[in-house]
Scaffold this motif. Sequence first.
Motif, PDB file in Angstrom:
ATOM      1  N   LEU A  20      -8.862  10.291   5.838  1.00 46.63           N
ATOM      2  CA  LEU A  20      -9.317  10.765   7.275  1.00 46.63           C
ATOM      3  C   LEU A  20     -10.134   9.447   7.934  1.00 46.63           C
ATOM      4  CD1 LEU A  20      -9.709  12.914   9.608  1.00 46.63           C
ATOM      5  CD2 LEU A  20     -11.848  13.513   8.200  1.00 46.63           C
ATOM      6  N   ASP A  21     -10.855   8.842   7.079  1.00 48.02           N
ATOM      7  CA  ASP A  21     -11.568   7.727   7.479  1.00 48.02           C
ATOM      8  C   ASP A  21     -10.752   6.652   8.195  1.00 48.02           C
ATOM      9  OD1 ASP A  21     -14.052   6.312   7.960  1.00 48.02           O
ATOM     10  OD2 ASP A  21     -13.501   4.992   6.493  1.00 48.02           O
ATOM     11  N   ALA A  22      -9.563   6.305   7.347  1.00 39.53           N
ATOM     12  CA  ALA A  22      -8.590   5.285   7.674  1.00 39.53           C
ATOM     13  C   ALA A  22      -7.983   5.596   9.013  1.00 39.53           C
ATOM     14  CB  ALA A  22      -7.646   5.241   6.536  1.00 39.53           C
ATOM     15  N   GLU A  23      -7.612   6.954   9.042  1.00 31.87           N
ATOM     16  CA  GLU A  23      -7.164   7.387  10.332  1.00 31.87           C
ATOM     17  C   GLU A  23      -7.760   7.125  11.500  1.00 31.87           C
ATOM     18  OE1 GLU A  23      -3.894  10.544   8.313  1.00 31.87           O
ATOM     19  OE2 GLU A  23      -5.789  11.237   8.975  1.00 31.87           O
TER      20      GLU A  23
ATOM     21  N   ALA B  34     -12.314  13.445  -2.294  1.00 30.63           N
ATOM     22  CA  ALA B  34     -12.651  12.357  -1.873  1.00 30.63           C
ATOM     23  C   ALA B  34     -11.544  11.512  -1.276  1.00 30.63           C
ATOM     24  CB  ALA B  34     -13.290  11.812  -3.049  1.00 30.63           C
ATOM     25  N   ALA B  35     -10.518  11.748  -1.865  1.00 38.20           N
ATOM     26  CA  ALA B  35      -9.272  10.885  -1.404  1.00 38.20           C
ATOM     27  C   ALA B  35      -9.144  11.337   0.027  1.00 38.20           C
ATOM     28  CB  ALA B  35      -7.908  10.850  -2.219  1.00 38.20           C
ATOM     29  N   GLU B  36      -9.065  12.542   0.204  1.00 37.64           N
ATOM     30  CA  GLU B  36      -8.540  13.049   1.558  1.00 37.64           C
ATOM     31  C   GLU B  36      -9.563  12.729   2.824  1.00 37.64           C
ATOM     32  OE1 GLU B  36      -8.272  17.234   0.871  1.00 37.64           O
ATOM     33  OE2 GLU B  36      -5.999  16.991   0.636  1.00 37.64           O
TER      34      GLU B  36
ATOM     35  N   THR C 210      -5.333  -3.824  12.996  1.00 35.96           N
ATOM     36  CA  THR C 210      -5.228  -5.049  12.170  1.00 35.96           C
ATOM     37  C   THR C 210      -4.331  -4.714  10.927  1.00 35.96           C
ATOM     38  OG1 THR C 210      -7.157  -5.055  10.971  1.00 35.96           O
ATOM     39  CG2 THR C 210      -7.343  -5.994  12.952  1.00 35.96           C
ATOM     40  N   GLU C 211      -3.947  -5.845  10.192  1.00 33.72           N
ATOM     41  CA  GLU C 211      -3.217  -5.642   9.017  1.00 33.72           C
ATOM     42  C   GLU C 211      -4.178  -5.058   7.984  1.00 33.72           C
ATOM     43  OE1 GLU C 211      -0.321  -5.450   6.260  1.00 33.72           O
ATOM     44  OE2 GLU C 211       0.166  -5.925   8.369  1.00 33.72           O
ATOM     45  N   LEU C 212      -5.456  -5.218   8.245  1.00 31.60           N
ATOM     46  CA  LEU C 212      -6.186  -4.623   7.211  1.00 31.60           C
ATOM     47  C   LEU C 212      -6.286  -3.035   7.292  1.00 31.60           C
ATOM     48  CD1 LEU C 212      -8.384  -4.808   4.850  1.00 31.60           C
ATOM     49  CD2 LEU C 212     -10.175  -5.316   6.717  1.00 31.60           C
ATOM     50  N   ASP C 213      -6.342  -2.626   8.600  1.00 35.20           N
ATOM     51  CA  ASP C 213      -6.262  -1.277   9.211  1.00 35.20           C
ATOM     52  C   ASP C 213      -5.108  -0.522   8.416  1.00 35.20           C
ATOM     53  OD1 ASP C 213      -9.026  -1.309  10.547  1.00 35.20           O
ATOM     54  OD2 ASP C 213      -7.770  -2.075  12.121  1.00 35.20           O
TER      55      ASP C 213
ATOM     56  N   ARG D 101      -2.331   2.782   3.906  1.00 34.69           N
ATOM     57  CA  ARG D 101      -1.391   3.030   2.956  1.00 34.69           C
ATOM     58  C   ARG D 101      -2.303   3.197   1.702  1.00 34.69           C
ATOM     59  NH1 ARG D 101       0.673  -1.525   5.702  1.00 34.69           N
ATOM     60  NH2 ARG D 101      -0.021  -2.979   3.650  1.00 34.69           N
ATOM     61  N   ARG D 102      -3.257   2.514   1.299  1.00 34.36           N
ATOM     62  CA  ARG D 102      -3.969   2.656   0.146  1.00 34.36           C
ATOM     63  C   ARG D 102      -4.639   4.126   0.095  1.00 34.36           C
ATOM     64  NH1 ARG D 102      -6.944  -2.957  -1.253  1.00 34.36           N
ATOM     65  NH2 ARG D 102      -4.985  -4.172  -1.618  1.00 34.36           N
ATOM     66  N   ALA D 103      -5.081   4.701   1.075  1.00 33.21           N
ATOM     67  CA  ALA D 103      -5.706   5.827   1.086  1.00 33.21           C
ATOM     68  C   ALA D 103      -4.709   6.968   0.974  1.00 33.21           C
ATOM     69  CB  ALA D 103      -6.369   6.244   2.508  1.00 33.21           C
TER      70      ALA D 103
END
Length: 81
Positions: free
Chosen positions: A34-37, A28-30, A50-53, A58-60
């Motif tokens: 992947l979604d964040a990337e 799930a973490a991976e 953006t800074e949120l992205d 970083r959190r992922a």
Amino acid sequence: MRTHLAPVTAEPTAGDLASIDAEWPLIAAELDLLDAEIRLIYAEDHGGPTELDWRRLRRAEARVTRAATGSATRTDPRRAA
């Protein structure tokens, strides 16, 4: 050339399901990483990330690190004692 695969007739064993269940936090973490990337890639088409992205990325990454560490300590027989 297409090769034909043999049909799967055996159901997963309880051990197989337990292994998957134990690995699920890392999986799930991976997927979150992947979604964040992917979001970063698409952000390039809309003015840049953006800074949120970046925070999401970083959190992922941190979540994957924690999940991998937890998985390693659960499966390492030297640490079981």
